[in-house]
Scaffold this motif. Sequence first.
Motif, PDB file in Angstrom:
ATOM      1  N   GLN A   9      -1.753  -1.630   8.324  1.00 25.59           N
ATOM      2  CA  GLN A   9      -2.558  -1.638   7.586  1.00 25.59           C
ATOM      3  C   GLN A   9      -3.237  -3.107   6.768  1.00 25.59           C
ATOM      4  OE1 GLN A   9      -4.156   1.209   4.117  1.00 25.59           O
ATOM      5  NE2 GLN A   9      -4.166  -0.304   3.140  1.00 25.59           N
TER       6      GLN A   9
ATOM      7  N   GLY B 131       1.052  -1.311  -0.259  1.00 25.42           N
ATOM      8  CA  GLY B 131      -0.158  -0.684   0.198  1.00 25.42           C
ATOM      9  C   GLY B 131       1.112   1.226   0.250  1.00 25.42           C
TER      10      GLY B 131
ATOM     11  N   TRP C  39       0.457   4.595   6.885  1.00 27.60           N
ATOM     12  CA  TRP C  39      -0.062   4.588   5.026  1.00 27.60           C
ATOM     13  C   TRP C  39      -0.731   5.040   4.901  1.00 27.60           C
ATOM     14  CZ3 TRP C  39       1.614   0.486   8.435  1.00 27.60           C
ATOM     15  CH2 TRP C  39       3.028  -0.345   7.609  1.00 27.60           C
TER      16      TRP C  39
ATOM     17  N   LEU D 272       2.278   4.399   1.488  1.00 28.29           N
ATOM     18  CA  LEU D 272       3.144   4.818   2.453  1.00 28.29           C
ATOM     19  C   LEU D 272       3.501   6.195   3.346  1.00 28.29           C
ATOM     20  CD1 LEU D 272       5.611   1.216   3.100  1.00 28.29           C
ATOM     21  CD2 LEU D 272       3.388   1.983   4.415  1.00 28.29           C
TER      22      LEU D 272
ATOM     23  N   THR E 123      -0.862  -8.493   6.087  1.00 34.25           N
ATOM     24  CA  THR E 123       0.559  -7.544   6.296  1.00 34.25           C
ATOM     25  C   THR E 123       1.905  -8.080   6.868  1.00 34.25           C
ATOM     26  OG1 THR E 123      -0.725  -5.548   5.622  1.00 34.25           O
ATOM     27  CG2 THR E 123       1.625  -5.265   6.464  1.00 34.25           C
TER      28      THR E 123
END
Length: 159
Positions: free
Chosen positions: A134, A11, A27, A13, A139
């Motif tokens: 996130q 994702g 995030w 950052l 993750t």
Amino acid sequence: MPQLSMHSPIGDLTVTEEDGALISLDWGWVPAEWQTETPLLRRAIEQLNEYFDGDRLDFDLPLDPPGSDFQKAVCAAMCAIPGGSTLSYGEIAKKLESSAQAVGNACGLNPIPIIIPCHRVLAAGKQMGGFSGQGGVETKTILLELEGALPPQQQQLDI
């Protein structure tokens, strides 16, 4: 405070700098008008890209995570875990003469995840535990897999 965003496999950052040190990794993507390139933020983005490319396990950046003295001690203990390795909340607690629950709480408040590698801290018996970033445990699994540190029982679950 200068901020700079990047795309990553987990994702978008954004890293934030204050007084010459990183203070957070979040995030999300900040609007272009809020982004400021500084030498430190460019270096942080470069090192994060190297990490996600598999060319770096550990970071060499000035850090100043906000938090209590205990939270800072937990952050320092997490930074001492070499890439590709893990420790348990209990092992860190023993070093800090604290409880595993207190260490877990401090890990959950880590303001600079990935760079301060809270994903390398596991529950007892090499169980995954939680991850405040996130995507949660998914993750955490991706990050540990990237480092070659995924616990064997987790690898078996993915087969």
